[in-house]
Design a protein around this motif. Structure first.
Motif, short mmCIF file in Angstrom:
data_model
loop_
_atom_site.label_atom_id
_atom_site.label_comp_id
_atom_site.label_asym_id
_atom_site.label_seq_id
_atom_site.Cartn_x
_atom_site.Cartn_y
_atom_site.Cartn_z
N LEU A 1 -103.46 48.40 90.19
CA LEU A 1 -103.96 48.51 88.84
C LEU A 1 -104.01 47.10 88.24
O LEU A 1 -103.43 46.16 88.78
CB LEU A 1 -103.05 49.41 88.00
CG LEU A 1 -102.88 50.84 88.51
CD1 LEU A 1 -101.84 51.57 87.66
CD2 LEU A 1 -104.21 51.59 88.51
N THR A 2 -104.67 46.96 87.12
CA THR A 2 -104.82 45.64 86.50
C THR A 2 -103.82 45.44 85.37
O THR A 2 -103.32 46.40 84.76
CB THR A 2 -106.24 45.45 85.94
OG1 THR A 2 -106.48 46.43 84.92
CG2 THR A 2 -107.28 45.57 87.04
N GLY A 3 -103.55 44.18 85.10
CA GLY A 3 -102.67 43.83 84.01
C GLY A 3 -102.87 42.40 83.58
O GLY A 3 -103.69 41.66 84.14
N ASP B 1 -99.79 46.37 81.36
CA ASP B 1 -100.84 47.13 82.03
C ASP B 1 -102.14 47.08 81.22
O ASP B 1 -102.14 47.24 79.99
CB ASP B 1 -100.40 48.58 82.17
CG ASP B 1 -101.50 49.46 82.71
OD1 ASP B 1 -101.77 49.39 83.92
OD2 ASP B 1 -102.11 50.21 81.91
N THR B 2 -103.27 46.84 81.91
CA THR B 2 -104.58 46.88 81.26
C THR B 2 -105.51 47.85 81.99
O THR B 2 -106.73 47.70 81.92
CB THR B 2 -105.23 45.48 81.23
OG1 THR B 2 -105.42 45.02 82.58
CG2 THR B 2 -104.41 44.48 80.45
N SER B 3 -104.94 48.84 82.70
CA SER B 3 -105.80 49.74 83.47
C SER B 3 -106.77 50.51 82.57
O SER B 3 -107.84 50.92 83.02
CB SER B 3 -104.95 50.71 84.29
OG SER B 3 -104.02 51.39 83.49
N ALA B 4 -106.43 50.69 81.29
CA ALA B 4 -107.34 51.36 80.36
C ALA B 4 -108.60 50.53 80.12
O ALA B 4 -109.60 51.08 79.63
CB ALA B 4 -106.64 51.64 79.04
N PHE B 5 -108.56 49.27 80.45
CA PHE B 5 -109.77 48.44 80.35
C PHE B 5 -110.86 48.98 81.26
O PHE B 5 -112.06 48.84 80.98
CB PHE B 5 -109.43 46.99 80.72
CG PHE B 5 -110.59 46.05 80.71
CD1 PHE B 5 -111.19 45.66 79.52
CD2 PHE B 5 -111.09 45.53 81.90
CE1 PHE B 5 -112.26 44.77 79.52
CE2 PHE B 5 -112.16 44.64 81.91
CZ PHE B 5 -112.75 44.27 80.71
N GLY B 6 -110.46 49.59 82.37
CA GLY B 6 -111.39 50.35 83.18
C GLY B 6 -112.11 49.60 84.27
O GLY B 6 -113.07 50.14 84.83
N GLN B 7 -111.67 48.39 84.60
CA GLN B 7 -112.38 47.65 85.65
C GLN B 7 -111.41 46.76 86.41
O GLN B 7 -110.56 46.09 85.81
CB GLN B 7 -113.49 46.79 85.05
CG GLN B 7 -114.41 46.17 86.09
CD GLN B 7 -115.62 45.49 85.47
OE1 GLN B 7 -115.82 45.52 84.27
NE2 GLN B 7 -116.41 44.86 86.30
N ASP B 8 -111.54 46.77 87.73
CA ASP B 8 -110.72 45.89 88.56
C ASP B 8 -111.22 44.46 88.43
O ASP B 8 -112.34 44.21 87.97
CB ASP B 8 -110.80 46.35 90.02
CG ASP B 8 -109.60 45.89 90.84
OD1 ASP B 8 -108.77 45.12 90.33
OD2 ASP B 8 -109.50 46.32 92.01
N PHE C 1 -110.24 43.07 74.65
CA PHE C 1 -109.48 44.31 74.84
C PHE C 1 -108.00 44.09 74.57
O PHE C 1 -107.35 44.89 73.87
CB PHE C 1 -109.69 44.83 76.26
CG PHE C 1 -108.82 45.99 76.63
CD1 PHE C 1 -109.20 47.29 76.30
CD2 PHE C 1 -107.61 45.79 77.29
CE1 PHE C 1 -108.38 48.36 76.63
CE2 PHE C 1 -106.79 46.85 77.62
CZ PHE C 1 -107.17 48.15 77.29
N VAL C 2 -107.46 43.01 75.10
CA VAL C 2 -106.03 42.72 74.92
C VAL C 2 -105.72 42.44 73.45
O VAL C 2 -104.73 42.94 72.91
CB VAL C 2 -105.60 41.53 75.81
CG1 VAL C 2 -104.19 41.06 75.45
CG2 VAL C 2 -105.67 41.92 77.28
N ASP C 3 -106.58 41.69 72.79
CA ASP C 3 -106.36 41.39 71.37
C ASP C 3 -106.37 42.67 70.53
O ASP C 3 -105.56 42.84 69.61
CB ASP C 3 -107.45 40.44 70.86
CG ASP C 3 -107.27 39.03 71.38
OD1 ASP C 3 -106.17 38.70 71.87
OD2 ASP C 3 -108.26 38.25 71.33
N GLU C 4 -107.28 43.57 70.86
CA GLU C 4 -107.43 44.80 70.08
C GLU C 4 -106.32 45.81 70.34
O GLU C 4 -106.02 46.66 69.49
CB GLU C 4 -108.79 45.45 70.38
CG GLU C 4 -109.97 44.64 69.88
CD GLU C 4 -111.30 45.12 70.46
OE1 GLU C 4 -111.30 46.16 71.16
OE2 GLU C 4 -112.32 44.46 70.21
N ASN C 5 -105.71 45.71 71.53
CA ASN C 5 -104.72 46.71 71.92
C ASN C 5 -103.34 46.11 72.16
O ASN C 5 -102.48 46.76 72.77
CB ASN C 5 -105.19 47.42 73.20
CG ASN C 5 -106.47 48.19 73.01
OD1 ASN C 5 -106.46 49.32 72.55
ND2 ASN C 5 -107.59 47.56 73.37
#
Length: 285
Positions: free
Chosen positions: A13-15, A24-31, A48-52
């Motif tokens: 998963l991504t992070g 974890d950044t798997s909700a970003f939805g892309q490898d 995405f990281v800034d918003e979440n």
């Protein structure tokens, strides 16, 4: 920003790493693969990281880290790119970069084991700066090279010297064995590194310092390499260039010293973290 991938091999998963903590950044939805880099993925991930930021899940510190880039189309390596390393191996200084390919099936995480190949007696270590390409690069001018770089990572260019030098063929034979490309712990985006041509790098085996160098001593620096290699092949987003190793490899000792089962290799580069690999015997999976 520092990009990580984590989890079981083949199921990562991504992070991201922020202030030394992995999220974890798997909700970003892309490898973190070719498509990610080609489509402005780093900037989208930043947003995405800034918003979440307040809702990102912390990753357990004991979870395995994979290579920070999903399997790239190619790993291009540069040989004899430090004068002291060329000297210790009795090789002439190259007038142009020496290029070879490292199999993408060699790619593993920064703390995964190094598996000795079957019948290997001369497996060696090489701490190297890895450059990750951010967009398609073909015939790039040197002054524009930085625009094509996504970031940088730590790489152990593990090498089987008998396969590489004594088996009547290209260096690739000794460079692409399974587990021979531990990369990470993270990919640092290029703004994280203020001067890529002035980074200290080091490696130890069983706690003994073997390599100590600086990218200031590269014969061919990073912008030159990106430009040069792009004249011979198209570099795709996510591709990796490994820039060479300083003196202190096992081949350079008199007599040579090579890795054996049970050895522990640790390495690091300024701003790019550290990694650690245990050497294990060959086992057919």
């Amino acid at each position: 920003m520092k990009l990580i991938r984590y989890g079981n091999p083949g199921e990562e998963l991504t992070g991201v790493q922020i202030d030394g903590i992995n999220y974890d950044t798997s909700a970003f939805g892309q490898d973190y693969d070719e498509k990610f880099f080609a489509n402005d993925g780093i900037e989208k991930l930043k947003s995405f990281v800034d918003e979440n930021r307040d809702s990102l899940k912390v990753i357990d510190a004991n979870v395995r880290l994979g290579a920070p880039v999903a399997r790239p189309s190619k790993i291009v390596c540069v040989g004899l790119n430090y004068a002291d390393h060329a000297s210790e191996t009795n090789a002439a200084l190259p007038s142009e970069p020496v290029l070879f390919m490292k199999s993408t099936t060699a790619l593993v995480g920064p703390f995964d084991d190094i598996m000795l190949p079957k019948d290997s007696v001369k497996t060696d270590w090489e701490v190297e700066l890895a450059v990750v390409i951010g967009k398609k690069a073909s015939y790039v001018e040197q002054e524009e090279a930085n625009d094509y770089i996504a970031g940088y990572a730590l790489h152990n260019d593990v090498s089987e010297r008998e396969f590489q030098l004594e088996r009547n063929g290209t260096w690739d034979k000794g460079k692409g064995c399974d587990t021979f490309a531990p990369i990470g712990p993270f990919l640092a985006t290029k703004e994280e590194i203020s001067d890529v041509n002035n980074l200290n790098l080091w490696l130890t085996v069983n706690g003994h310092k073997m390599q100590q160098g600086t990218t200031a001593h590269l014969i061919f620096n990073v912008p030159f390499l990106v430009s040069y290699i792009s004249k011979f092949m198209t570099l795709l987003p996510g591709d990796i260039i490994s820039t060479g190793t300083p003196a202190g490899v096992g081949l350079g000792f008199n007599p040579p010293v090579y890795l054996k089962e049970g050895d522990v290799v640790e390495l690091g580069i300024d701003g790019l973290g550290t990694s650690k690999q245990r050497v294990i015997a060959f086992s057919k999976s």
